[in-house]
Design a protein around this motif. Structure first.
Motif, PDB file in Angstrom:
ATOM      1  N   ARG A 284       0.834  -1.206   0.000  1.00 46.69           N
ATOM      2  CA  ARG A 284       0.000   0.000   0.000  1.00 46.69           C
ATOM      3  C   ARG A 284       0.868   1.255   0.000  1.00 46.69           C
ATOM      4  NH1 ARG A 284      -2.117  -0.821   4.361  1.00 46.69           N
ATOM      5  NH2 ARG A 284      -3.985  -1.951   3.709  1.00 46.69           N
ATOM      6  N   GLY A 285       1.939   1.212   0.797  1.00 48.50           N
ATOM      7  CA  GLY A 285       2.808   2.371   0.858  1.00 48.50           C
ATOM      8  C   GLY A 285       3.473   2.666  -0.479  1.00 48.50           C
ATOM      9  N   ILE A 286       3.949   1.618  -1.150  1.00 50.68           N
ATOM     10  CA  ILE A 286       4.604   1.806  -2.440  1.00 50.68           C
ATOM     11  C   ILE A 286       3.603   2.207  -3.516  1.00 50.68           C
ATOM     12  CG2 ILE A 286       5.922   0.643  -4.249  1.00 50.68           C
ATOM     13  CD1 ILE A 286       7.509   1.255  -1.727  1.00 50.68           C
ATOM     14  N   ARG A 287       2.459   1.548  -3.533  1.00 47.79           N
ATOM     15  CA  ARG A 287       1.499   1.738  -4.621  1.00 47.79           C
ATOM     16  C   ARG A 287       0.732   3.044  -4.513  1.00 47.79           C
ATOM     17  NH1 ARG A 287      -2.192  -3.283  -5.422  1.00 47.79           N
ATOM     18  NH2 ARG A 287      -2.916  -2.631  -3.367  1.00 47.79           N
ATOM     19  N   HIS A 288       0.396   3.451  -3.290  1.00 45.29           N
ATOM     20  CA  HIS A 288      -0.475   4.611  -3.133  1.00 45.29           C
ATOM     21  C   HIS A 288       0.257   5.855  -2.629  1.00 45.29           C
ATOM     22  CE1 HIS A 288      -4.061   2.325  -4.044  1.00 45.29           C
ATOM     23  NE2 HIS A 288      -3.755   1.432  -3.129  1.00 45.29           N
ATOM     24  N   GLN A 289       1.119   5.677  -1.635  1.00 43.05           N
ATOM     25  CA  GLN A 289       1.709   6.853  -0.996  1.00 43.05           C
ATOM     26  C   GLN A 289       2.944   7.379  -1.704  1.00 43.05           C
ATOM     27  OE1 GLN A 289       2.076   5.797   3.304  1.00 43.05           O
ATOM     28  NE2 GLN A 289       0.693   7.519   3.571  1.00 43.05           N
ATOM     29  N   LEU A 290       3.790   6.473  -2.205  1.00 41.64           N
ATOM     30  CA  LEU A 290       5.041   6.940  -2.797  1.00 41.64           C
ATOM     31  C   LEU A 290       4.823   7.917  -3.950  1.00 41.64           C
ATOM     32  CD1 LEU A 290       8.079   6.827  -2.702  1.00 41.64           C
ATOM     33  CD2 LEU A 290       8.021   4.814  -4.191  1.00 41.64           C
ATOM     34  N   PRO A 291       3.921   7.652  -4.904  1.00 37.74           N
ATOM     35  CA  PRO A 291       3.722   8.633  -5.978  1.00 37.74           C
ATOM     36  C   PRO A 291       3.251   9.993  -5.467  1.00 37.74           C
ATOM     37  CG  PRO A 291       2.769   6.520  -6.586  1.00 37.74           C
ATOM     38  CD  PRO A 291       3.117   6.431  -5.141  1.00 37.74           C
ATOM     39  N   SER A 292       2.313  10.003  -4.515  1.00 37.77           N
ATOM     40  CA  SER A 292       1.794  11.283  -4.033  1.00 37.77           C
ATOM     41  C   SER A 292       2.810  12.011  -3.156  1.00 37.77           C
ATOM     42  CB  SER A 292       0.491  11.062  -3.260  1.00 37.77           C
ATOM     43  OG  SER A 292       0.704  10.226  -2.137  1.00 37.77           O
ATOM     44  N   TYR A 293       3.525  11.273  -2.311  1.00 35.45           N
ATOM     45  CA  TYR A 293       4.519  11.908  -1.447  1.00 35.45           C
ATOM     46  C   TYR A 293       5.678  12.465  -2.263  1.00 35.45           C
ATOM     47  CZ  TYR A 293       2.843  10.847   3.271  1.00 35.45           C
ATOM     48  OH  TYR A 293       2.135  10.840   4.451  1.00 35.45           O
ATOM     49  N   SER A 294       6.041  11.762  -3.325  1.00 32.59           N
ATOM     50  CA  SER A 294       7.149  12.234  -4.147  1.00 32.59           C
ATOM     51  C   SER A 294       6.817  13.550  -4.848  1.00 32.59           C
ATOM     52  CB  SER A 294       7.517  11.171  -5.193  1.00 32.59           C
ATOM     53  OG  SER A 294       7.971   9.993  -4.570  1.00 32.59           O
ATOM     54  N   GLY A 295       5.542  13.870  -4.950  1.00 39.98           N
ATOM     55  CA  GLY A 295       5.154  15.141  -5.537  1.00 39.98           C
ATOM     56  C   GLY A 295       5.364  16.314  -4.602  1.00 39.98           C
ATOM     57  N   PHE A 296       5.512  16.037  -3.294  1.00 43.96           N
ATOM     58  CA  PHE A 296       5.687  17.108  -2.311  1.00 43.96           C
ATOM     59  C   PHE A 296       7.077  17.113  -1.685  1.00 43.96           C
ATOM     60  CE2 PHE A 296       1.040  16.167  -2.019  1.00 43.96           C
ATOM     61  CZ  PHE A 296       0.565  17.388  -2.475  1.00 43.96           C
ATOM     62  N   PHE A 297       7.679  15.938  -1.562  1.00 42.44           N
ATOM     63  CA  PHE A 297       8.973  15.834  -0.886  1.00 42.44           C
ATOM     64  C   PHE A 297      10.003  15.190  -1.810  1.00 42.44           C
ATOM     65  CE2 PHE A 297       5.497  15.144   2.203  1.00 42.44           C
ATOM     66  CZ  PHE A 297       5.684  16.259   3.015  1.00 42.44           C
ATOM     67  N   ARG A 298      11.280  15.405  -1.510  1.00 43.32           N
ATOM     68  CA  ARG A 298      12.338  14.736  -2.249  1.00 43.32           C
ATOM     69  C   ARG A 298      12.171  13.229  -2.114  1.00 43.32           C
ATOM     70  NH1 ARG A 298      14.926  18.184   1.002  1.00 43.32           N
ATOM     71  NH2 ARG A 298      15.842  16.402   2.136  1.00 43.32           N
ATOM     72  N   PRO A 299      12.539  12.451  -3.123  1.00 48.52           N
ATOM     73  CA  PRO A 299      12.292  10.999  -3.080  1.00 48.52           C
ATOM     74  C   PRO A 299      12.818  10.325  -1.826  1.00 48.52           C
ATOM     75  CG  PRO A 299      12.952  11.654  -5.275  1.00 48.52           C
ATOM     76  CD  PRO A 299      13.086  12.884  -4.423  1.00 48.52           C
ATOM     77  N   ALA A 300      14.037  10.651  -1.407  1.00 52.07           N
ATOM     78  CA  ALA A 300      14.603  10.012  -0.212  1.00 52.07           C
ATOM     79  C   ALA A 300      13.805  10.392   1.032  1.00 52.07           C
ATOM     80  CB  ALA A 300      16.065  10.402  -0.041  1.00 52.07           C
ATOM     81  N   LEU A 301      13.439  11.675   1.138  1.00 53.57           N
ATOM     82  CA  LEU A 301      12.647  12.122   2.272  1.00 53.57           C
ATOM     83  C   LEU A 301      11.256  11.508   2.225  1.00 53.57           C
ATOM     84  CD1 LEU A 301      12.187  13.888   4.751  1.00 53.57           C
ATOM     85  CD2 LEU A 301      11.667  15.806   3.218  1.00 53.57           C
ATOM     86  N   ALA A 302      10.668  11.446   1.039  1.00 54.72           N
ATOM     87  CA  ALA A 302       9.342  10.830   0.892  1.00 54.72           C
ATOM     88  C   ALA A 302       9.369   9.386   1.352  1.00 54.72           C
ATOM     89  CB  ALA A 302       8.883  10.921  -0.561  1.00 54.72           C
ATOM     90  N   LEU A 303      10.422   8.660   0.989  1.00 57.48           N
ATOM     91  CA  LEU A 303      10.525   7.259   1.384  1.00 57.48           C
ATOM     92  C   LEU A 303      10.652   7.117   2.898  1.00 57.48           C
ATOM     93  CD1 LEU A 303      10.663   4.356   0.396  1.00 57.48           C
ATOM     94  CD2 LEU A 303      13.148   4.625   0.174  1.00 57.48           C
ATOM     95  N   ARG A 304      11.426   8.006   3.531  1.00 55.66           N
ATOM     96  CA  ARG A 304      11.568   7.945   4.994  1.00 55.66           C
ATOM     97  C   ARG A 304      10.230   8.230   5.671  1.00 55.66           C
ATOM     98  NH1 ARG A 304      16.420  10.835   4.079  1.00 55.66           N
ATOM     99  NH2 ARG A 304      15.466  12.770   4.865  1.00 55.66           N
ATOM    100  N   LEU A 305       9.507   9.202   5.173  1.00 56.49           N
ATOM    101  CA  LEU A 305       8.201   9.523   5.758  1.00 56.49           C
ATOM    102  C   LEU A 305       7.240   8.352   5.615  1.00 56.49           C
ATOM    103  CD1 LEU A 305       7.716  13.209   4.525  1.00 56.49           C
ATOM    104  CD2 LEU A 305       8.244  12.454   6.852  1.00 56.49           C
ATOM    105  N   ILE A 306       7.251   7.713   4.459  1.00 59.73           N
ATOM    106  CA  ILE A 306       6.352   6.581   4.218  1.00 59.73           C
ATOM    107  C   ILE A 306       6.724   5.402   5.113  1.00 59.73           C
ATOM    108  CG2 ILE A 306       5.644   4.858   2.518  1.00 59.73           C
ATOM    109  CD1 ILE A 306       5.905   7.061   0.397  1.00 59.73           C
ATOM    110  N   LEU A 307       8.013   5.119   5.236  1.00 54.47           N
ATOM    111  CA  LEU A 307       8.452   4.005   6.082  1.00 54.47           C
ATOM    112  C   LEU A 307       8.028   4.234   7.528  1.00 54.47           C
ATOM    113  CD1 LEU A 307      12.035   3.268   4.662  1.00 54.47           C
ATOM    114  CD2 LEU A 307       9.958   1.875   4.408  1.00 54.47           C
ATOM    115  N   ALA A 308       8.201   5.454   8.018  1.00 51.79           N
ATOM    116  CA  ALA A 308       7.795   5.756   9.394  1.00 51.79           C
ATOM    117  C   ALA A 308       6.283   5.671   9.543  1.00 51.79           C
ATOM    118  CB  ALA A 308       8.297   7.144   9.788  1.00 51.79           C
ATOM    119  N   ASN A 309       5.567   6.247   8.572  1.00 50.85           N
ATOM    120  CA  ASN A 309       4.111   6.265   8.629  1.00 50.85           C
ATOM    121  C   ASN A 309       3.535   4.860   8.579  1.00 50.85           C
ATOM    122  OD1 ASN A 309       1.289   6.502   7.542  1.00 50.85           O
ATOM    123  ND2 ASN A 309       1.769   8.679   7.688  1.00 50.85           N
ATOM    124  N   GLN A 310       3.974   4.078   7.591  1.00 49.40           N
ATOM    125  CA  GLN A 310       3.428   2.736   7.427  1.00 49.40           C
ATOM    126  C   GLN A 310       3.942   1.774   8.498  1.00 49.40           C
ATOM    127  OE1 GLN A 310       1.039   1.757   5.210  1.00 49.40           O
ATOM    128  NE2 GLN A 310       0.895   3.938   4.747  1.00 49.40           N
TER     129      GLN A 310
END
Length: 329
Positions: A284-310
């Motif tokens: 779910r994190g990869i399929r839904h959140q990563l594309p939307s988060y990458s639109g607001f944050f740098r990819p590395a930061l987006a991935l850290r936020l998603i990992l913490a969130n999920q």
């Protein structure tokens, strides 16, 4: 001596098919369609925004800055808008990386509440009272995530300077009913075919598997290879697999089928959906959140936020599932 029909012949007679498969499936699709339409209307009208008043006192307790409180309020209306606000503040240097992480976790409850009407109105026609339990457990987990974040942030962050927290979420604009209804109908017509395409075949498949005894074979395999999930009945495995491979609607179709045929109890269905929800967290994190988060944050930061969130999400769901498992035994 008259020949008695076999169990298979009885199960697949027209009358039996209509009562055991046709009518339950039709009722399921009608209920899910109605729920989907109502949920889209509620989301289009943005009626969850009234909950935004919770932000100010809660943010003060958490020692979060004004922008984090405003983001919490906006997340009741639009999680994307909340992320945009956090991103802008982080880029301007108003939020440190630690504060950004905590603010994002702080939004767990409002981000979940935005989709609660959709989840409940999709699950209720299929499951009935088990839907109340399932949605209640997931809501409890979301409350727990935000509460944990409040305690954690209060311990590691200093008190912020005083200021207006909820003002950015306030709006005096009037609701345009015509525009909201058009938006809701457009979403409904776009999502309905996918709902039907997933649900109907899955429901029929689960019915056939129940009739032909495939779950009995699955029970033998489960006892030999899936001992770590042995607390679940074999019929639950189909629900979990579909939760991993597809959207919630497919898993609901399977859950409704085995619940109607008596293959699983209400408790078993809730546990299967909860376990499927937990195991599908990485996808779910990869399929839904990563594309939307990458639109607001740098990819590395987006991935850290998603990992913490999920990660926090999976942990909270696991705790709630364990509590429910022992409390309902």
């Amino acid at each position: 001596m008259p020949v008695q029909p076999s169990s298979a012949e009885t199960a697949f007679s027209l009358a039996a098919l209509w009562h055991a498969l046709g009518w339950p499936l039709l009722r399921l699709l009608m209920g899910m369609a109605a729920g989907l339409l109502i949920a889209n209307v509620l989301e289009a009208l943005r009626w969850t925004r009234h909950l935004a008043r919770l932000a100010a006192p809660l943010a003060r307790v958490a020692h979060l800055r004004e922008v984090a409180g405003a983001s919490f309020s906006l997340a009741f209306v639009s999680p994307a808008a909340a992320n945009s606000l956090l991103s802008d503040s982080h880029n301007l240097g108003e939020l440190s990386g630690k504060e950004l992480m905590l603010a994002n976790l702080f939004n767990s409850l409002p981000a979940y509440m935005v989709h609660t009407p959709t989840i409940f109105l999709l699950t209720w026609p299929v499951l009935g009272m088990p839907a109340v339990v399932y949605v209640g457990l997931t809501l409890m987990a979301a409350i727990g995530r935000t509460a944990f974040t409040v305690v954690l942030a209060r311990r590691i962050l200093p008190p912020p300077p005083p200021g207006c927290i909820a003002c950015k979420a306030d709006s005096d604009e009037r609701t345009d009913w015509n525009a909201a209804l058009r938006k809701a109908w457009k979403r409904f017509t776009r999502r309905l075919p996918k709902l039907v395409y997933f649900t109907a075949p899955i429901y029929v498949l689960m019915y056939l598997m129940q009739q032909f005894g495939y779950f009995a074979l699955a029970e033998q395999w489960l006892s030999q290879h899936m001992s770590w999930l042995s607390f679940l009945k074999p019929q639950a495995m189909g629900i979990i697999v579909l939760h991993l491979a597809a959207e919630l609607g497919a898993a609901l179709g399977a859950a409704g089928s085995v619940l109607q045929t008596g293959g699983l109890s209400a408790r078993d269905v809730v546990l299967a959906l909860m376990v499927g929800n937990i195991l599908s967290t990485p996808m779910r994190g990869i399929r839904h959140q990563l594309p939307s988060y990458s639109g607001f944050f740098r990819p590395a930061l987006a991935l850290r936020l998603i990992l913490a969130n999920q990660g926090l999400r999976a942990a909270s769901m696991t705790v709630v599932t364990i509590i429910y498992y022992y409390a309902s035994a």
